[in-house]
Write a protein that holds these residues in place. Structure first.
Motif, mmCIF file in Angstrom:
data_model
loop_
_atom_site.group_PDB
_atom_site.id
_atom_site.type_symbol
_atom_site.label_atom_id
_atom_site.label_comp_id
_atom_site.label_asym_id
_atom_site.label_seq_id
_atom_site.Cartn_x
_atom_site.Cartn_y
_atom_site.Cartn_z
ATOM 1 N N SER A 114 184.866 76.593 111.856
ATOM 2 C CA SER A 114 185.972 76.117 111.010
ATOM 3 C C SER A 114 187.188 77.040 111.078
ATOM 4 O O SER A 114 188.312 76.586 110.890
ATOM 5 C CB SER A 114 185.510 75.947 109.567
ATOM 6 N N ASP A 135 181.756 71.747 110.727
ATOM 7 C CA ASP A 135 181.682 72.211 109.336
ATOM 8 C C ASP A 135 180.334 72.865 109.040
ATOM 9 O O ASP A 135 180.215 73.661 108.117
ATOM 10 C CB ASP A 135 181.903 71.039 108.362
ATOM 11 N N PRO A 340 174.337 78.677 93.296
ATOM 12 C CA PRO A 340 174.289 77.232 93.098
ATOM 13 C C PRO A 340 174.576 76.522 94.426
ATOM 14 O O PRO A 340 175.523 76.892 95.124
ATOM 15 C CB PRO A 340 175.425 76.973 92.095
ATOM 16 N N GLY A 341 173.766 75.543 94.784
ATOM 17 C CA GLY A 341 173.963 74.842 96.046
ATOM 18 C C GLY A 341 173.298 75.521 97.227
ATOM 19 O O GLY A 341 173.314 74.986 98.335
ATOM 20 N N ARG B 90 182.380 69.957 99.609
ATOM 21 C CA ARG B 90 183.196 71.133 99.276
ATOM 22 C C ARG B 90 184.379 71.317 100.223
ATOM 23 O O ARG B 90 185.463 71.708 99.809
ATOM 24 C CB ARG B 90 182.344 72.402 99.335
ATOM 25 N N THR B 91 184.111 71.066 101.518
ATOM 26 C CA THR B 91 185.172 71.259 102.501
ATOM 27 C C THR B 91 186.341 70.327 102.212
ATOM 28 O O THR B 91 187.503 70.756 102.163
ATOM 29 C CB THR B 91 184.626 70.985 103.924
ATOM 30 N N PRO B 117 193.229 79.114 110.601
ATOM 31 C CA PRO B 117 191.969 78.388 110.815
ATOM 32 C C PRO B 117 192.149 76.883 111.000
ATOM 33 O O PRO B 117 192.797 76.216 110.199
ATOM 34 C CB PRO B 117 191.148 78.692 109.560
ATOM 35 N N LEU B 118 191.527 76.362 112.060
ATOM 36 C CA LEU B 118 191.680 74.958 112.427
ATOM 37 C C LEU B 118 191.248 74.014 111.312
ATOM 38 O O LEU B 118 191.899 73.005 111.059
ATOM 39 C CB LEU B 118 190.865 74.673 113.699
ATOM 40 N N SER B 119 190.153 74.342 110.639
ATOM 41 C CA SER B 119 189.637 73.429 109.621
ATOM 42 C C SER B 119 190.680 73.207 108.523
ATOM 43 O O SER B 119 190.924 72.067 108.110
ATOM 44 C CB SER B 119 188.350 73.995 109.017
ATOM 45 N N THR B 120 191.293 74.277 108.058
ATOM 46 C CA THR B 120 192.320 74.148 107.017
ATOM 47 C C THR B 120 193.503 73.333 107.543
ATOM 48 O O THR B 120 194.032 72.464 106.836
ATOM 49 C CB THR B 120 192.797 75.544 106.565
#
Lengths: 391, 391
Positions: A114, A135, A340-341, B90-91, B117-120
Motif C-alpha cells: 500500500s 491491501d 481490537p480486530g 478500514r482502508t 504512498p500509492l494506496s492513499t
C-alpha cells in the motif's frame, strides 16, 4: 533464511496479476525480507516465482549478486536507461527502464504494497503496466510467521535487552533519595542518564538503538513520550527498550516499571492490576484465539476493577489507552495485531503482551514481555522478573 | 525553527494545485520538516498556506497540538471515520476520512512527493481529488538551504563526530603490529571493535548511530561496505562516521583514512592524490558554481594523474567511482547533489566533499569534510587533521 513465499503465489493468483513489486530501500522490512539484500538506496524487487532485483546504478550491483537471495540482479543500464535519457528526463527514463525490465519477464500486471511510491506506480501505468495495491500486504503478512531461525534472532535481541534492563535497574538501585530528586555518584539521576546506560549496554551487545523510553510522572502518562529530565522518588518510572540486533536486524521488546522509594497506594494498586492484566493476557495466548481475544482478556481485568479502557470508553484519555500488543520482528511494530480486530494467532507469531495504565495525575505503569506462539500455547522469550519496588 | 515555505507556495502555483500533501511518519525528513512533529506512525500533513495535521488515532493528538508547528491538528474520527466503518473496511474508511478532511479546507487537488504512498493516492483519486506527483520534490528542495539554527545543529553533530573520530584514531594509535594483525590490550583489533568505540563515543555525545564504516583492504574498495573482521597493518583503513544528533535529528559526516604501520607506495600516492582532489573540490565551492562543477574539480585531479573516474570511464569499477559529495541535514544524503548534473550551490547549502579511490587489489582511500556554502565561498564545519600515517 529462505522464507516460505507460497502465500505470495496465492496473492498473485487471487489478485490475478503476474508479479509482486517492491520499490524501497532495505529499511523497508518487506523489501529486506523479500530481496535478502541490505542497501541504503531504493531498488526494485520483482517476485514472479523467482526473486529479481533491479538497481538504478552500478554501485550495489556486485554486492547484490553476492549477498541477495535474487535469481537475477540487473541495472537500469541493462534496460535502455542511457538511450531513454536522450529524449527524456531522468524520472521518465527510470519509468521506461522499469517497464522494460518487467516486459522482459513477461509481466503486464503487478501487485504492490500500500505504501508503494506513487511516482513509480504512475510511471508504470503510463507504460501500460497494471498496478494494483495489495491491501492484504502479503509480504508483511508472511513476515508475521517466523521460522525457527528468525525466532532465534528475536531471542538473541531479547537477551541483549535483558542486559540493558539490568543495567538500568542497577543504576536505579544505586540511586539515593534527597528531597524530590534521585542522585547517583553525586549527580541528579535523569531519564537521559538511564537511557545512556541502556544504549551503551545494547551497543556492547551488538544492538542498535532506536529510541528508548525512560519516562517518569506526567511523561509516563503519554505512552509515546520518551521521557526527559530528573527522575523522581516514589514515582513510577517506565523503562521500555526495543533494540535491534545490528547483524540480523531483528528486534527485542520489553517494558518494566520501577519505583525508587515508596510508591503511593494508587501506584501500587495500578501495578498489581497491570500485572494481573498481563498474566490474564498471557494466559489467553494460544493458536486459534485471535489477537482481539487476547486484548479482551487484558481489558476484562481493567474494566472489572473499574478502570476505563478504549473498549469501554473509546474517547478516554486515561486508563488503558493502547493495544495489548503487536508483532515484533524486522519491524518493532508488525503483524499480528493484539488489539481490537486482531486476527487469529498462529504458531511462529512473535508478539508483545504489554498492558498499562496512564493518567497525567498519577503517571504510567506498563509491563511488557515478548512471547512466541507455539503449537499448544506460547513460549515466553523474556527472562526478567516482574517487580515494582527497587529497595 | 520556522522554515521559509515561500517556495512551496510557488510549487502550488506552478503545479496549479490547492495544497501539498505528505503521508508518512517522521522518519521521512520532509514530513518531520513540514509538520515539525516527531511520530513513529504515518500521519497526514497538508500545506495550504497553513500547516494542518490529520491523525489516524487519538494517541498522538495531544502531543501534536503541543509540539507540532501545525495550525490545526485533527483525527480521522473528526471526519466521519466511525460512520464510514459501518459500510466500508478500514482502508476505504480511511480514504474517505482523508478526502473529507481535504474537502473541509476546500482542497480539490494536491501535489505530493514522488514516494507518496500509492494506496492513499488511489483512494483520494477515487474520491475525486486530483493527486499530482511533484517531481521537483519541493520540500526536499527547501530543506537543502539551511537556516542559521539548522547550521548550528549540523555543527553540533560534527563536534560529536570529531570526538568519535578521535576515539577511533586513539584506538588505532594504541595498536601493536604482530605479523598481519593489529593488537590492542592483547586482543586482535577488528573493524567491529573500532566501530563500538566510535558508537559509544557518539552516544556519550547525544548522537544516535546509524551505521558506521570502518573498512580495510578489499572491504574498503566497496564504498558501501561497512567493514568487518581484523584490521591489517600497512593497509588503508577507511573510517566514515555519519552520526545523527538525537535531540535535533541533524547529521554530521566525516571520513578519514588511516594506516597503522608502513603503507606501500601506491597507497601513499593514492592518499596524496585524494588529498589534492579534496582540496581542489573545496577550492571550487562558492555560490553560483554548480555541484557538477565541484565534482569536475575532483575528477580533473584524478584524471590528470591517470586514474579512472566515472566521468572518464562510465563503466569503471575501480578509481573514483562515486560522487564528490551530497547535502547533509535531517537526511544524511539529501540535496544538493555534488555530482554530474548537480545544480547551483547557494548560501546555506551544507555539503560533503569526499573524493576517494578504490580497487580491490589495493583497498580504498577517502577524505571527507562537511562544509556550508557562504555568501562568498564556504565555511568548513569540520575540525580534524588530514593525515594518513598513524605513528
Amino acid at each position: 533464511m529462505d522464507p516460505d513465499l507460497s502465500r505470495l503465489d496465492e496473492t498473485l493468483a487471487t489478485l490475478d496479476v503476474d508479479g509482486y513489486l517492491i520499490d524501497a530501500d532495505s529499511t523497508d522490512a518487506d523489501q529486506y525480507y523479500l530481496s535478502g539484500f541490505d542497501a541504503p538506496d531504493p531498488f526494485l524487487t520483482l517476485y514472479d516465482g523467482s526473486v529479481r532485483l533491479l538497481f538504478v546504478r552500478s554501485l550495489e550491483f556486485g554486492r547484490a549478486k553476492r549477498e541477495s537471495r535474487a535469481e537475477t540482479v540487473e541495472r537500469f543500464t541493462d534496460y535502455g536507461y542511457d538511450d531513454y535519457l536522450e529524449d527524456h528526463d531522468r524520472t521518465e527514463a527510470a519509468h521506461r527502464s522499469r517497464a522494460a525490465f518487467l516486459d522482459a519477464y513477461g509481466i503486464d500486471s503487478v501487485a504492490v504494497p500500500s505504501r508503494f511510491p506513487l511516482s513509480t506506480a504512475d510511471g508504470l501505468r503510463d507504460q501500460g503496466i497494471e498496478v494494483v495495491v495489495d491491501d492484504g500486504e502479503a509480504v508483511t503478512d508472511i513476515r508475521a510467521r517466523k521460522t525457527d531461525e528468525e525466532i532465534e534472532h528475536v531471542r538473541a535481541a531479547q537477551r541483549a535487552n535483558e542486559a540493558a534492563m539490568a543495567a538500568a535497574e542497577d543504576l536505579l538501585d544505586r540511586a539515593e533519595i534527597d528531597g524530590d530528586r534521585l542522585f547517583v555518584d553525586g549527580e541528579t539521576l535523569t531519564s537521559e542518564r538511564v537511557k545512556e546506560e541502556i544504549e551503551v549496554t545494547l551497543l556492547r551487545h551488538g544492538c542498535a538503538l532506536d529510541e528508548t523510553i525512560v519516562a517518569c510522572g506526567a511523561d509516563a502518562a503519554d505512552p509515546h513520550d520518551r521521557g526527559s529530565g530528573p527522575l523522581e522518588p516514589g514515582e513510577p518510572i517506565i523503562v521500555d527498550i526495543f533494540p535491534q540486533d545490528k547483524a540480523t536486524k531483528y528486534h527485542g521488546d520489553m517494558t518494566r516499571t520501577f519505583c525508587v522509594g515508596e510508591p503511593d497506594d494508587r501506584v501500587r494498586e495500578w501495578y498489581d492490576l497491570t500485572e494481573r492484566a498481563y498474566r490474564a493476557a498471557l494466559a489467553a495466548v494460544e493458536p486459534g484465539v485471535t489477537g482481539s481475544d487476547v486484548h479482551d482478556a487484558a481489558c476484562d481485568v481493567y474494566e472489572d476493577a473499574g478502570e476505563p479502557t478504549l473498549r469501554s470508553e473509546p474517547s478516554t484519555e486515561t486508563g488503558f489507552i493502547h493495544s495489548t500488543g503487536h508483532g515484533v520482528g524486522l519491524d518493532v511494530h508488525e503483524l499480528p495485531s493484539v488489539a481490537p480486530g486482531g486476527s487469529e494467532l498462529e504458531p511462529g507469531h512473535v508478539i508483545t503482551i504489554e498492558p498499562g495504565l496512564y493518567d497525567p495525575e498519577i503517571g504510567g505503569v506498563r509491563i511488557e514481555d515478548l512471547v512466541v506462539v507455539t503449537e499448544d500455547g506460547y513460549e515466553n522469550l523474556t527472562d526478567y522478573s516482574v517487580s515494582l519496588r527497587i529497595e
